[in-house]
Design a protein around this motif. Structure first.
Motif, PDB file in Angstrom:
ATOM      1  N   HIS B  74       0.828  -1.201   0.000  1.00 23.58           N
ATOM      2  CA  HIS B  74       0.000   0.000   0.000  1.00 23.58           C
ATOM      3  C   HIS B  74       0.859   1.246   0.000  1.00 23.58           C
ATOM      4  O   HIS B  74       1.749   1.406   0.810  1.00 23.58           O
ATOM      5  CB  HIS B  74      -0.935  -0.006   1.199  1.00 23.58           C
ATOM      6  N   PHE B  75       0.511   2.112  -0.927  1.00 25.55           N
ATOM      7  CA  PHE B  75       1.247   3.351  -1.065  1.00 25.55           C
ATOM      8  C   PHE B  75       1.323   4.072   0.269  1.00 25.55           C
ATOM      9  O   PHE B  75       2.384   4.529   0.685  1.00 25.55           O
ATOM     10  CB  PHE B  75       0.564   4.232  -2.108  1.00 25.55           C
ATOM     11  N   PHE B  76       0.222   4.120   0.965  1.00 23.70           N
ATOM     12  CA  PHE B  76       0.193   4.827   2.243  1.00 23.70           C
ATOM     13  C   PHE B  76       1.240   4.283   3.206  1.00 23.70           C
ATOM     14  O   PHE B  76       2.022   5.025   3.796  1.00 23.70           O
ATOM     15  CB  PHE B  76      -1.202   4.730   2.865  1.00 23.70           C
ATOM     16  N   PHE B  77       1.285   2.978   3.341  1.00 28.05           N
ATOM     17  CA  PHE B  77       2.231   2.400   4.298  1.00 28.05           C
ATOM     18  C   PHE B  77       3.678   2.627   3.875  1.00 28.05           C
ATOM     19  O   PHE B  77       4.560   2.793   4.714  1.00 28.05           O
ATOM     20  CB  PHE B  77       1.962   0.904   4.492  1.00 28.05           C
ATOM     21  N   SER B  78       3.924   2.620   2.579  1.00 27.91           N
ATOM     22  CA  SER B  78       5.316   2.852   2.214  1.00 27.91           C
ATOM     23  C   SER B  78       5.733   4.295   2.477  1.00 27.91           C
ATOM     24  O   SER B  78       6.893   4.559   2.777  1.00 27.91           O
ATOM     25  CB  SER B  78       5.620   2.409   0.783  1.00 27.91           C
ATOM     26  N   THR B  79       4.768   5.209   2.423  1.00 29.45           N
ATOM     27  CA  THR B  79       5.141   6.577   2.793  1.00 29.45           C
ATOM     28  C   THR B  79       5.359   6.672   4.311  1.00 29.45           C
ATOM     29  O   THR B  79       6.224   7.408   4.768  1.00 29.45           O
ATOM     30  CB  THR B  79       4.070   7.600   2.357  1.00 29.45           C
ATOM     31  N   VAL B  80       4.584   5.907   5.048  1.00 30.17           N
ATOM     32  CA  VAL B  80       4.796   5.890   6.500  1.00 30.17           C
ATOM     33  C   VAL B  80       6.215   5.395   6.797  1.00 30.17           C
ATOM     34  O   VAL B  80       6.939   5.977   7.611  1.00 30.17           O
ATOM     35  CB  VAL B  80       3.764   4.981   7.208  1.00 30.17           C
ATOM     36  N   ILE B  81       6.599   4.329   6.128  1.00 36.01           N
ATOM     37  CA  ILE B  81       7.937   3.779   6.317  1.00 36.01           C
ATOM     38  C   ILE B  81       8.995   4.845   6.045  1.00 36.01           C
ATOM     39  O   ILE B  81       9.954   4.997   6.803  1.00 36.01           O
ATOM     40  CB  ILE B  81       8.177   2.600   5.355  1.00 36.01           C
ATOM     41  N   SER B  82       8.817   5.586   4.965  1.00 31.37           N
ATOM     42  CA  SER B  82       9.798   6.612   4.635  1.00 31.37           C
ATOM     43  C   SER B  82       9.919   7.626   5.769  1.00 31.37           C
ATOM     44  O   SER B  82      11.011   8.040   6.131  1.00 31.37           O
ATOM     45  CB  SER B  82       9.403   7.342   3.351  1.00 31.37           C
ATOM     46  N   GLY B  83       8.775   8.003   6.307  1.00 33.79           N
ATOM     47  CA  GLY B  83       8.796   8.942   7.426  1.00 33.79           C
ATOM     48  C   GLY B  83       9.527   8.360   8.621  1.00 33.79           C
ATOM     49  O   GLY B  83      10.341   9.032   9.265  1.00 33.79           O
ATOM     50  N   ILE B  84       9.255   7.120   8.917  1.00 36.61           N
ATOM     51  CA  ILE B  84       9.920   6.457  10.040  1.00 36.61           C
ATOM     52  C   ILE B  84      11.426   6.418   9.799  1.00 36.61           C
ATOM     53  O   ILE B  84      12.219   6.738  10.693  1.00 36.61           O
ATOM     54  CB  ILE B  84       9.376   5.016  10.213  1.00 36.61           C
ATOM     55  N   GLU B  85      11.802   6.056   8.581  1.00 37.17           N
ATOM     56  CA  GLU B  85      13.238   5.986   8.263  1.00 37.17           C
ATOM     57  C   GLU B  85      13.918   7.327   8.466  1.00 37.17           C
ATOM     58  O   GLU B  85      15.011   7.398   9.021  1.00 37.17           O
ATOM     59  CB  GLU B  85      13.432   5.535   6.810  1.00 37.17           C
ATOM     60  N   ASP B  86      13.262   8.389   7.999  1.00 41.89           N
ATOM     61  CA  ASP B  86      13.859   9.716   8.135  1.00 41.89           C
ATOM     62  C   ASP B  86      14.298   9.958   9.578  1.00 41.89           C
ATOM     63  O   ASP B  86      15.438  10.324   9.847  1.00 41.89           O
ATOM     64  CB  ASP B  86      12.845  10.799   7.727  1.00 41.89           C
ATOM     65  N   ILE B 293      -9.409  11.701  -0.190  1.00 46.81           N
ATOM     66  CA  ILE B 293      -8.928  12.280   1.064  1.00 46.81           C
ATOM     67  C   ILE B 293      -7.519  11.769   1.283  1.00 46.81           C
ATOM     68  O   ILE B 293      -7.278  10.564   1.262  1.00 46.81           O
ATOM     69  CB  ILE B 293      -9.808  11.841   2.251  1.00 46.81           C
ATOM     70  N   LYS B 294      -6.599  12.693   1.459  1.00 45.02           N
ATOM     71  CA  LYS B 294      -5.203  12.272   1.603  1.00 45.02           C
ATOM     72  C   LYS B 294      -4.785  12.289   3.065  1.00 45.02           C
ATOM     73  O   LYS B 294      -4.996  13.254   3.786  1.00 45.02           O
ATOM     74  CB  LYS B 294      -4.313  13.215   0.813  1.00 45.02           C
ATOM     75  N   GLN B 295      -4.187  11.187   3.470  1.00 44.99           N
ATOM     76  CA  GLN B 295      -3.575  11.131   4.793  1.00 44.99           C
ATOM     77  C   GLN B 295      -2.089  11.295   4.563  1.00 44.99           C
ATOM     78  O   GLN B 295      -1.525  10.662   3.681  1.00 44.99           O
ATOM     79  CB  GLN B 295      -3.802   9.764   5.426  1.00 44.99           C
ATOM     80  N   ASN B 296      -1.459  12.089   5.367  1.00 43.18           N
ATOM     81  CA  ASN B 296      -0.038  12.296   5.168  1.00 43.18           C
ATOM     82  C   ASN B 296       0.762  11.198   5.865  1.00 43.18           C
ATOM     83  O   ASN B 296       1.060  11.275   7.050  1.00 43.18           O
ATOM     84  CB  ASN B 296       0.362  13.671   5.687  1.00 43.18           C
ATOM     85  N   GLY B 297       1.084  10.176   5.096  1.00 42.73           N
ATOM     86  CA  GLY B 297       1.782   9.020   5.649  1.00 42.73           C
ATOM     87  C   GLY B 297       3.155   9.352   6.164  1.00 42.73           C
ATOM     88  O   GLY B 297       3.567   8.895   7.230  1.00 42.73           O
ATOM     89  N   ASN B 298       3.854  10.173   5.416  1.00 38.53           N
ATOM     90  CA  ASN B 298       5.205  10.542   5.843  1.00 38.53           C
ATOM     91  C   ASN B 298       5.167  11.205   7.205  1.00 38.53           C
ATOM     92  O   ASN B 298       5.932  10.852   8.109  1.00 38.53           O
ATOM     93  CB  ASN B 298       5.816  11.473   4.793  1.00 38.53           C
ATOM     94  N   ASP B 299       4.255  12.150   7.353  1.00 40.17           N
ATOM     95  CA  ASP B 299       4.081  12.826   8.631  1.00 40.17           C
ATOM     96  C   ASP B 299       3.772  11.842   9.746  1.00 40.17           C
ATOM     97  O   ASP B 299       4.316  11.929  10.846  1.00 40.17           O
ATOM     98  CB  ASP B 299       2.906  13.796   8.533  1.00 40.17           C
ATOM     99  N   MET B 300       2.877  10.924   9.439  1.00 41.05           N
ATOM    100  CA  MET B 300       2.492   9.960  10.460  1.00 41.05           C
ATOM    101  C   MET B 300       3.695   9.134  10.890  1.00 41.05           C
ATOM    102  O   MET B 300       3.927   8.919  12.082  1.00 41.05           O
ATOM    103  CB  MET B 300       1.390   9.042   9.924  1.00 41.05           C
ATOM    104  N   GLY B 301       4.477   8.714   9.918  1.00 46.18           N
ATOM    105  CA  GLY B 301       5.680   7.935  10.230  1.00 46.18           C
ATOM    106  C   GLY B 301       6.661   8.725  11.078  1.00 46.18           C
ATOM    107  O   GLY B 301       7.185   8.227  12.073  1.00 46.18           O
ATOM    108  N   ARG B 302       6.865   9.971  10.706  1.00 41.82           N
ATOM    109  CA  ARG B 302       7.814  10.809  11.442  1.00 41.82           C
ATOM    110  C   ARG B 302       7.352  11.031  12.876  1.00 41.82           C
ATOM    111  O   ARG B 302       8.104  10.831  13.826  1.00 41.82           O
ATOM    112  CB  ARG B 302       7.998  12.162  10.740  1.00 41.82           C
ATOM    113  N   LYS B 303       6.093  11.386  13.009  1.00 39.35           N
ATOM    114  CA  LYS B 303       5.552  11.656  14.344  1.00 39.35           C
ATOM    115  C   LYS B 303       5.639  10.413  15.221  1.00 39.35           C
ATOM    116  O   LYS B 303       6.017  10.473  16.385  1.00 39.35           O
ATOM    117  CB  LYS B 303       4.098  12.119  14.235  1.00 39.35           C
ATOM    118  N   ALA B 304       5.274   9.291  14.633  1.00 38.89           N
ATOM    119  CA  ALA B 304       5.275   8.044  15.405  1.00 38.89           C
ATOM    120  C   ALA B 304       6.684   7.720  15.854  1.00 38.89           C
ATOM    121  O   ALA B 304       6.923   7.374  17.021  1.00 38.89           O
ATOM    122  CB  ALA B 304       4.702   6.904  14.560  1.00 38.89           C
TER     123      ALA B 304
END
Lengths: 339, 339
Positions: B74-86, B293-304
């Motif tokens: 899922h595109f969303f989850f891979s953006t979350v991963i990117s945020g987490i990695e950052d 509706i867009k959820q900002n996955g990167n943001d979510m990953g970073r915040k988490a």
DNA sequence: TATAGTCATGCAATCGATTGCGATAATAAA
DNA sequence: TTTATTATCGCAATCGATTGCATGACTATA
């Protein structure tokens, strides 16, 4: 906030030595049945979980394989991961995934990190910008096997590749056989082996099927962004370029082309047929749905993992590197005419 | 096939003790400048890399965080991963990713594996089928912090969630404000919190904007497969159901609906408008392109990741769990009318 | 020439688990 | 009763790195 339970904790509790606890937990017959039962009972009660770090250090074996790849967002790569997981998990291995984001610097850092974690082996798909390979060779030299997948590299190692030449050839042949004769190719980066191979397939098919070919038939397409390719096709149309078929190096480029044709009120596939590459997830959703060349990512992952584990298990005896080329499959959809 | 270089190797080579080598490498002033130089020179020559396992064991700290999520595709989850990695990488942490494939059994295995690897913390998005949470609580009890993201859970822990109620509300409001009055909602699984919230938003918007609402407006949609939803909308049309707007719980369902409308020669957005959820990668490619509706996955990953690292670093002092809700954004495209 | 004080380095315990070998006790054989 | 055998279990080294404390050599002071 309790700490994790260790063998020492169990030993203290039962008033026996650590070694006895260790043996009892693995049902060593040297330990009396009574003691074994007592130890196992307590271990269960306290939910003892062995410390994987200590085990790995002791055995110089982490039962972990590292995976380096460009980006997870690509549908293809996530299917590769699934294939890798299938094989790894069923053999008791865990995996650590690193994204290089197509950056060689990140790739170098990742490879070092994996080495420092003492992974038992590495599966790697190099970034587009990787032109030197010292970081991989250094790791090989330390006795850690590496298997490369999807993108070819000038390193003496096992590889699982997709037959991009065949894919390009079959895509082109399909267009020609469905009656199209003036084809163009949206090509990928010059240096990238797979782009070159697909392009070669395009050219070879022209020759084999006696369709005239010229260099202008190849347009260098934008990377990873449909809009760029929209513009490229748009410009081509403006220049009065005539064509009735497009073979794109990937589905994103194909979609860009598709949109440009729609905008110019050119019917697909009647006036111009389109075929992409990779069978991205959206390719079946869009309208008209996109004919494409499918690479079996799951298969690639499984094969790569199998090959790697083979090398891991025959740690000391030298294994001759193998190269496996996987066939592609053509997925017929609406953007090409099916006779 | 050389083994990796260890402190012992350096010590033997230089005829000094291991402890001196260790100190010299970190520029400890207790070691003479001459010795320090010699050690560092040799270490560089032999390309010494410290064994991360040994370090982790010694310090009871792996500098690794584990991530459990349903699926990478899922595109969303891979953006979350990117945020987490950052966040993780810039703080010197590595990450281990596990896919549960929406299976609770796999999730339990993954959580155990991560614990055994002694990760310093865990970021988790539970599977759809997770209804019990013992495996997470057991890990928390051992002092390993867990931060949940995207999907809510009845556990006392920090969470980063997306405001699904708001998203559902705004999506519905947008449809209504663009002149649509007879809406239907393709809803997700009953148990899944985010589905419920989006549905609640749908209902609330009806009430707030004084549009009549009834239970029949909600259709339970198929999971993850556009074809199922094609059929659901198709059946609804066959039954003679009247509607001029669709709010789908995700983009896949929206695409299924879109195709069903196309097949029935119903124009989008003129006769029926459609809005999806999550801004999947294909949503901008398809035609007509999908409002969503867009959820900002990167943001979510970073915040988490930030929240988790905070808890990791304040290991001993208790940290009150925080809940952060991220706002959503509406991406206007062709499947809805923009006034 | 003693004695105190520095400087540079090594010893040994530690993290958690494994494992070869030795030790102790109980039992069997002579 | 003495010796051999067996069943059970513990000691200590090991994996690689860190670190408090001790040791030794050397210099400076009285």
């Amino acid at each position: 906030m309790k700490q994790a339970v260790t063998l020492k904790d169990l030993a203290r509790e039962l008033n026996i030595s650590i070694s006895t606890v260790s043996r009892a937990l693995k049902d060593n017959p040297e330990i009396s049945a009574v003691t074994r039962a007592r130890v196992q009972k307590l271990a269960k009660e306290l939910n003892y979980q062995p410390n994987a770090l200590a085990l790995s250090l002791r055995h110089s074996k982490t039962n972990t394989i590292g995976v380096i790849l460009p980006e997870l967002v690509h549908f293809f790569f996530s299917t590769v991961i699934s294939g890798i997981e299938d094989i790894a998990y069923s053999n008791g291995y865990n995996i650590i995934i690193c994204q290089s984001n197509e950056s060689i610097n990140r790739e170098i850092l990742d490879s070092k990190a994996l080495f420092n974690h003492r992974v038992d082996g590495i599966l790697a798909c190099v970034s587009k910008n990787t032109t030197q390979y010292d970081h991989f060779i250094a790791i090989q030299d330390k006795g850690i096997p590496i298997v490369f997948f999807d993108r070819d590299v000038p390193i003496d190692a096992s590889k699982i590749l997709s037959n991009d030449f065949e894919g390009g050839y079959n895509a082109t042949k399909h267009l020609i056989q469905s009656g199209k004769k003036k084809l163009i190719h949206l090509s990928g980066p010059e240096g990238l082996m797979l782009s070159e191979q697909r392009k070669r397939g395009f050219i070879q098919a022209h020759q084999d099927l006696a369709i005239p070919f010229s260099r202008e038939k190849i347009l260098r397409c934008g990377d990873e962004d449909a809009r760029e390719n929209f513009k490229i096709i748009n410009d081509a149309l403006d220049r009065g370029m005539k064509f009735d078929g497009i073979f794109a190096v990937n589905d994103i480029a194909a979609v860009g082309a598709l949109q440009a044709l729609k905008a110019a009120h050119i019917s697909v596939p009647q006036e111009v047929a389109i075929i992409g590459y990779s069978d991205w997830q959206f390719s079946s959703f869009i309208s008209p749905s996109l004919t494409t060349i499918k690479q079996n990512g799951n298969d690639m992952g499984r094969k790569a993992a199998e090959l790697l584990l083979e090398e891991v298990h025959s740690k000391d005896t030298f294994v001759e590197p193998k190269s496996i080329t996987l066939s592609t499959e053509i997925i017929l959809r609406e953007t090409t005419l099916n006779k």
